[in-house]
Design a protein around this motif. Structure first.
Motif, PDB file in Angstrom:
ATOM      1  N   ILE A  12       0.778  -1.249  -0.071  1.00  0.00           N
ATOM      2  CA  ILE A  12      -0.017   0.130  -0.173  1.00  0.00           C
ATOM      3  C   ILE A  12       0.833   1.224  -0.097  1.00  0.00           C
ATOM      4  O   ILE A  12       0.688   1.909  -0.522  1.00  0.00           O
ATOM      5  CB  ILE A  12      -0.794  -0.159   1.127  1.00  0.00           C
ATOM      6  CG1 ILE A  12      -1.956  -1.169   0.781  1.00  0.00           C
ATOM      7  CG2 ILE A  12      -1.697   0.895   1.191  1.00  0.00           C
ATOM      8  CD1 ILE A  12      -2.819  -1.437   2.773  1.00  0.00           C
ATOM      9  N   GLY A  13       2.145   1.385   0.997  1.00  0.00           N
ATOM     10  CA  GLY A  13       2.651   2.148   1.511  1.00  0.00           C
ATOM     11  C   GLY A  13       3.395   2.705  -0.215  1.00  0.00           C
ATOM     12  O   GLY A  13       3.775   3.572  -0.643  1.00  0.00           O
ATOM     13  N   ALA A  14       4.028   1.370  -0.998  1.00  0.00           N
ATOM     14  CA  ALA A  14       4.613   1.538  -1.872  1.00  0.00           C
ATOM     15  C   ALA A  14       3.537   2.301  -3.277  1.00  0.00           C
ATOM     16  O   ALA A  14       4.170   2.565  -3.948  1.00  0.00           O
ATOM     17  CB  ALA A  14       5.183  -0.148  -3.065  1.00  0.00           C
ATOM     18  N   LEU A  15       2.186   2.072  -3.147  1.00  0.00           N
ATOM     19  CA  LEU A  15       1.521   2.573  -4.653  1.00  0.00           C
ATOM     20  C   LEU A  15       1.049   3.669  -4.115  1.00  0.00           C
ATOM     21  O   LEU A  15       1.292   4.518  -5.211  1.00  0.00           O
ATOM     22  CB  LEU A  15       0.336   0.928  -4.037  1.00  0.00           C
ATOM     23  CG  LEU A  15       0.695   0.318  -4.719  1.00  0.00           C
ATOM     24  CD1 LEU A  15      -1.418  -0.457  -4.299  1.00  0.00           C
ATOM     25  CD2 LEU A  15       0.175   0.053  -6.405  1.00  0.00           C
ATOM     26  N   ASN A  16       1.352   4.259  -3.075  1.00  0.00           N
ATOM     27  CA  ASN A  16       1.176   5.934  -2.299  1.00  0.00           C
ATOM     28  C   ASN A  16       2.375   6.473  -3.170  1.00  0.00           C
ATOM     29  O   ASN A  16       2.293   7.910  -3.995  1.00  0.00           O
ATOM     30  CB  ASN A  16       1.301   5.391  -1.494  1.00  0.00           C
ATOM     31  CG  ASN A  16       0.981   7.143  -0.590  1.00  0.00           C
ATOM     32  OD1 ASN A  16      -0.121   7.896  -1.131  1.00  0.00           O
ATOM     33  ND2 ASN A  16       1.731   7.701   0.523  1.00  0.00           N
ATOM     34  N   TRP A  17       3.471   6.080  -2.406  1.00  0.00           N
ATOM     35  CA  TRP A  17       4.561   6.460  -3.467  1.00  0.00           C
ATOM     36  C   TRP A  17       5.070   6.504  -5.495  1.00  0.00           C
ATOM     37  O   TRP A  17       4.688   7.409  -5.577  1.00  0.00           O
ATOM     38  CB  TRP A  17       5.522   5.554  -2.916  1.00  0.00           C
ATOM     39  CG  TRP A  17       6.411   6.346  -1.494  1.00  0.00           C
ATOM     40  CD1 TRP A  17       6.331   6.433  -0.375  1.00  0.00           C
ATOM     41  CD2 TRP A  17       6.608   7.655  -1.289  1.00  0.00           C
ATOM     42  NE1 TRP A  17       6.466   6.409   0.372  1.00  0.00           N
ATOM     43  CE2 TRP A  17       7.242   8.336  -0.114  1.00  0.00           C
ATOM     44  CE3 TRP A  17       7.014   8.576  -2.249  1.00  0.00           C
ATOM     45  CZ2 TRP A  17       7.871   8.959   0.290  1.00  0.00           C
ATOM     46  CZ3 TRP A  17       8.171   9.721  -2.026  1.00  0.00           C
ATOM     47  CH2 TRP A  17       8.217   9.747  -0.094  1.00  0.00           C
ATOM     48  N   GLY A  18       4.752   5.485  -5.585  1.00  0.00           N
ATOM     49  CA  GLY A  18       4.037   5.518  -6.991  1.00  0.00           C
ATOM     50  C   GLY A  18       3.342   6.471  -7.591  1.00  0.00           C
ATOM     51  O   GLY A  18       3.398   7.316  -8.920  1.00  0.00           O
ATOM     52  N   GLY A  19       1.494   6.953  -6.780  1.00  0.00           N
ATOM     53  CA  GLY A  19       1.540   8.017  -6.622  1.00  0.00           C
ATOM     54  C   GLY A  19       1.558   9.410  -6.706  1.00  0.00           C
ATOM     55  O   GLY A  19       1.523  10.112  -7.736  1.00  0.00           O
ATOM     56  N   GLY A  21       5.062   9.864  -7.368  1.00  0.00           N
ATOM     57  CA  GLY A  21       6.106  10.158  -8.229  1.00  0.00           C
ATOM     58  C   GLY A  21       5.880  10.157  -9.686  1.00  0.00           C
ATOM     59  O   GLY A  21       6.203  10.814 -10.535  1.00  0.00           O
ATOM     60  N   LEU A  22       4.247   9.348  -9.737  1.00  0.00           N
ATOM     61  CA  LEU A  22       4.149   9.288 -11.093  1.00  0.00           C
ATOM     62  C   LEU A  22       2.407  11.073 -11.469  1.00  0.00           C
ATOM     63  O   LEU A  22       2.378  11.047 -12.366  1.00  0.00           O
ATOM     64  CB  LEU A  22       3.419   7.583 -11.763  1.00  0.00           C
ATOM     65  CG  LEU A  22       3.906   6.613 -11.740  1.00  0.00           C
ATOM     66  CD1 LEU A  22       3.324   5.838 -12.099  1.00  0.00           C
ATOM     67  CD2 LEU A  22       4.875   7.269 -13.271  1.00  0.00           C
ATOM     68  N   PHE A  23       2.286  10.966 -10.085  1.00  0.00           N
ATOM     69  CA  PHE A  23       0.955  11.827 -10.623  1.00  0.00           C
ATOM     70  C   PHE A  23       0.906  13.317  -9.712  1.00  0.00           C
ATOM     71  O   PHE A  23       0.535  14.019  -9.852  1.00  0.00           O
ATOM     72  CB  PHE A  23      -0.483  11.403 -10.648  1.00  0.00           C
ATOM     73  CG  PHE A  23      -0.504   9.663 -11.157  1.00  0.00           C
ATOM     74  CD1 PHE A  23      -0.988   9.642 -12.454  1.00  0.00           C
ATOM     75  CD2 PHE A  23      -0.293   8.505 -10.714  1.00  0.00           C
ATOM     76  CE1 PHE A  23      -0.317   8.764 -13.633  1.00  0.00           C
ATOM     77  CE2 PHE A  23      -1.130   7.565 -11.365  1.00  0.00           C
ATOM     78  CZ  PHE A  23      -0.716   7.589 -12.325  1.00  0.00           C
ATOM     79  N   GLY A  24       1.737  13.116  -8.748  1.00  0.00           N
ATOM     80  CA  GLY A  24       2.040  14.273  -7.810  1.00  0.00           C
ATOM     81  C   GLY A  24       1.122  14.372  -6.707  1.00  0.00           C
ATOM     82  O   GLY A  24       0.560  15.646  -6.467  1.00  0.00           O
ATOM     83  N   PHE A  25       0.177  12.786  -6.823  1.00  0.00           N
ATOM     84  CA  PHE A  25      -0.994  12.841  -5.806  1.00  0.00           C
ATOM     85  C   PHE A  25      -0.839  11.965  -4.689  1.00  0.00           C
ATOM     86  O   PHE A  25      -0.379  10.173  -4.520  1.00  0.00           O
ATOM     87  CB  PHE A  25      -1.733  12.024  -6.405  1.00  0.00           C
ATOM     88  CG  PHE A  25      -3.082  12.002  -5.670  1.00  0.00           C
ATOM     89  CD1 PHE A  25      -3.898  13.672  -5.491  1.00  0.00           C
ATOM     90  CD2 PHE A  25      -4.020  10.790  -5.288  1.00  0.00           C
ATOM     91  CE1 PHE A  25      -5.338  13.149  -4.280  1.00  0.00           C
ATOM     92  CE2 PHE A  25      -4.999  11.000  -4.827  1.00  0.00           C
ATOM     93  CZ  PHE A  25      -5.502  12.132  -3.986  1.00  0.00           C
TER      94      PHE A  25
END
Length: 70
Positions: A12-19, A21-25
């Motif tokens: 879940i944390g990795a997905l948040n960091w992906g968001g 990095g990719l979308f600034g969200f």
């Protein structure tokens, strides 16, 4: 069981960091009232602790994994 929970929180944390990095969200900040909100900081701390716990998975023997999965 604790290993599975730690992996889930780390993902879940990795997905948040992906968001971020990719979308600034930042999903956690959005859901819990900003980056400095108490709930957001608790979520960030739990993700960090889960990541540290997951490091221990790298150093465990294969036998321990097979017996834990059964």
């Amino acid at each position: 069981m604790l290993d599975k929970i730690a992996i889930l929180i780390a993902v879940i944390g990795a997905l948040n960091w992906g968001g971020i990095g990719l979308f600034g969200f930042d999903t956690a900040a959005f859901l819990f009232g900003g980056q400095m909100a108490v709930l957001s900081r608790i979520v960030y701390a739990l993700v960090g602790l889960a990541g540290l716990w997951c490091i221990t998975l790298l150093f465990r023997g294969r036998e321990e994994f097979s017996s834990a999965a059964a």
